[in-house]
Motif scaffolding. Structure first.
Motif, PDB file in Angstrom:
ATOM      1  N   THR A  65       0.984  -1.139   0.043  1.00 38.51           N
ATOM      2  CA  THR A  65       0.001  -0.358   0.017  1.00 38.51           C
ATOM      3  C   THR A  65       0.504   1.195   0.256  1.00 38.51           C
ATOM      4  N   TYR A 111      -1.127   7.812  -5.794  1.00 36.84           N
ATOM      5  CA  TYR A 111      -1.830   7.074  -6.752  1.00 36.84           C
ATOM      6  C   TYR A 111      -0.108   6.116  -6.566  1.00 36.84           C
ATOM      7  N   CYS A 165      -0.227  -1.804  -5.657  1.00 37.03           N
ATOM      8  CA  CYS A 165       0.091  -1.884  -4.293  1.00 37.03           C
ATOM      9  C   CYS A 165       0.473  -3.774  -4.998  1.00 37.03           C
ATOM     10  N   ASN A 168      -4.454  -1.158  -7.877  1.00 35.54           N
ATOM     11  CA  ASN A 168      -3.836  -0.261  -8.519  1.00 35.54           C
ATOM     12  C   ASN A 168      -5.001   0.628  -6.774  1.00 35.54           C
ATOM     13  N   LYS A 169      -4.471   1.374  -6.664  1.00 38.28           N
ATOM     14  CA  LYS A 169      -5.142   2.909  -5.174  1.00 38.28           C
ATOM     15  C   LYS A 169      -4.442   3.910  -4.794  1.00 38.28           C
ATOM     16  N   GLU A 199      -4.240   6.190  -2.142  1.00 36.38           N
ATOM     17  CA  GLU A 199      -3.885   6.520  -1.213  1.00 36.38           C
ATOM     18  C   GLU A 199      -3.943   8.119  -0.444  1.00 36.38           C
ATOM     19  N   SER A 235     -12.496   0.595   1.428  1.00 33.51           N
ATOM     20  CA  SER A 235     -11.605   1.491   1.599  1.00 33.51           C
ATOM     21  C   SER A 235     -11.653   0.969   3.700  1.00 33.51           C
ATOM     22  N   SER A 245      -7.269   4.600   2.341  1.00 34.03           N
ATOM     23  CA  SER A 245      -7.730   4.137   1.007  1.00 34.03           C
ATOM     24  C   SER A 245      -8.637   5.443   0.829  1.00 34.03           C
ATOM     25  N   VAL A 270     -10.153   5.930  -2.774  1.00 32.88           N
ATOM     26  CA  VAL A 270     -10.120   4.695  -2.980  1.00 32.88           C
ATOM     27  C   VAL A 270      -9.506   3.582  -3.163  1.00 32.88           C
ATOM     28  N   ALA A 271      -9.949   2.075  -3.188  1.00 36.40           N
ATOM     29  CA  ALA A 271      -9.011   1.445  -3.786  1.00 36.40           C
ATOM     30  C   ALA A 271      -9.720   1.403  -4.913  1.00 36.40           C
ATOM     31  N   THR A 317     -13.239  -0.345  -7.300  1.00 40.43           N
ATOM     32  CA  THR A 317     -14.136   0.290  -7.689  1.00 40.43           C
ATOM     33  C   THR A 317     -14.587   0.123  -9.154  1.00 40.43           C
TER      34      THR A 317
END
Length: 427
Positions: free
Chosen positions: A230, A256, A259, A281-282, A284, A350, A383, A385-386, A390
């Motif tokens: 993360t 961004y 992860c 991808n996330k 954060e 999240s 997050s 968010v993730a 999404t």
RNA sequence: GGAGGGGUGGCAGAGUGGACUAAUGCGGCGGUCUUGAAAACCGUUGGGUGGCAACGCCCCGGGGGUUCGAAUCCCUCCCCCUCCGCCA
């Protein structure tokens, strides 16, 4: 990490925390090692004090031409005794540090007590479930139908739990990243950063991934570096070992990153679709704040993450994790769970946590007060968010009878005005 | 990968075996002066740990060694910088 002095003075609180979290740890052993170490330390310090004083005297005597053979012999023996004590201290400290690094953070008093996720407390729900006049599909069927998710070829390129995004699917992924970064930087006051994605062991220890989650992470073969699980890890570590100015707080950062998680021990769980991937991808959110208002900052951070889902029109609920479900370093954590109609359930998208001074003590992130004292900051992250989850939520919530998927209005500018996902064509 | 240089307090930067109890400057804090501020001047100011305290101990990139005594000498590892080579 907790302060040893705190554990010593609040042993029963720590014991209760371990029980509530369902964790095994020999606290009594830790306490007795602490006592032993201090006794040895005092003994060694006294000897060192003598040696320091006499060594100084020897220096003066030598200058005056006085014979110092006896004193030298005496101090040699003192030095040997110090060495013996130091060895004992070292072995005591090794075991003490081992235990100390494994003591979890103390849950905040507002955290529900219970052994597992069934004790999590639902705080609120947002949004209306979409109504369908057909049987809604899970996102993997939708994505494969549109040829924007290619699970077989993801496996061919890497292994299971890797997915290839194509055409409008790849565009959707990219659009979500940009939409979320813009929202947080332009409306919520976060500063965007793009950190290294491989980090050293010091980072992993500071945020609490090491030593407990070693098996969860991908490690480089020839370098002492890990792929980040993360963005929390590199971003929280930006200020590792630094003393900040009090006026610089609070610091809001967003990033961004991809992860990477090995998902060891989750064989057979969520094997289909985008929910549990080795690479995802996330975006954060990370905060460094004054200790006096970190729990208010957690509420704000959670709201910032919620707004992503609100703007995308995705129904969700907020739950407070119970002591048994709370992660090792966190004092309190809200999970945002998005509604997935194709599966008829809420899924975590999240996780927003306040780590109080648990990470900052490991990372030595401090600030200087007006009076000149150094104090530990509180760190938070969530997050925001993730991305992969999404994508799954959009496919399932916005799916149409003909297999296409409507694009949420806020995303259309990020997809060149595309209103409906119909396949791999990039127009 | 090859050659060389370097890592010292919040920052800059001295310091090559015994007054280093780490100089000096900047910054911070307190004060004098001022209607207020700036400037100037005076004082003060690292982190950790043990102890009720007095006071003590540790910390000069990490680890190990020599010595009565190490920021300083030796070994080893890590990191950074410059130049060369290779390369997105």
């Amino acid at each position: 990490m907790l302060e040893l002095k705190f554990i010593r003075e609040h042993a029963e609180l720590v014991r209760a925390s371990l029980i509530n979290r369902g964790m095994e740890l020999n606290l009594d052993r830790l306490l007795s090692l602490d006592e032993k170490r201090r006794a040895l330390q005092t003994e060694a310090d006294d000897l060192r004090s003598i040696r320091n004083r006499v060594s100084k005297e020897i220096g003066e005597m030598v200058r005056k031409g006085i014979d110092v053979t006896d004193k030298r012999e005496e101090m040699k023996r003192v030095g040997e005794n110090i060495a013996i004590l130091e060895k004992k201290i070292k072995s005591t400290e090794e075991e003490l540090d081992f235990l100390l690094a494994r003591v979890p953070n103390i849950p905040h008093e507002s955290v529900p007590v219970g052994p597992d996720e069934s004790y999590n407390r639902e705080e609120r729900r947002w949004g209306e479930f979409p109504q369908f006049d057909f049987q809604p599909l899970p996102h993997w069927d939708i994505g494969q139908g549109l040829d924007i998710l290619d699970f077989e070829r993801g496996v061919k390129i890497a292994e299971s739990r890797f997915t290839l995004l194509k055409g409008q699917g790849a565009l959707l992924e990219r659009a979500l990243i940009n939409f979320m970064l813009d929202l947080h930087t332009r409306e919520h006051g976060y500063t965007e950063v793009f950190p290294p994605i491989l980090v050293n062991e010091g980072c992993m220890f500071a945020t609490g991934q090491l030593p407990k989650l070693e098996k969860e992470m991908y490690r480089c073969k020839d370098d002492p570096l890990y792929l980040i699980p993360t963005a929390e890890v590199p971003v929280t570590n930006i200020y590792r070992g630094e003393i900040l100015d009090e006026e610089d707080l609070p610091i809001y950062l967003c990033a961004y990153t991809p992860c990477f998680r090995r998902e060891a021990g989750s064989y057979g769980k969520d094997v289909r679709g985008l929910i549990r991937q080795h690479q995802f991808n996330k975006v954060e959110l990370v905060k460094m704040v004054h200790p006096d208002n970190s729990f208010d900052e957690l509420e704000k951070l959670t709201n910032d993450a919620e707004e992503v889902l609100q703007k995308l029109g995705l129904p969700y609920r907020v739950v407070t994790l119970s002591t048994g479900d709370l992660s090792f370093a966190a004092a309190k954590c809200y999970d945002l769970e998005v509604w997935l109609p194709g599966q008829g359930e809420y899924r975590e998208i999240s996780s927003c946590s306040n780590f109080t001074d648990f990470q900052s003590r490991r990372a030595q992130i401090r600030f200087r007060t007006k009076k000149g004292k150094a104090r530990l900051v509180h760190t938070l992250n969530g997050s925001g968010v993730a991305i992969g989850r999404t994508v799954a939520a959009i496919l399932e919530n916005y799916q149409q009878r003909d297999g296409s998927v409507m694009v949420p209005e806020v995303l259309q500018p990020y997809m060149h005005g595309l209103e409906r996902i119909t396949g791999t064509r990039n127009e």
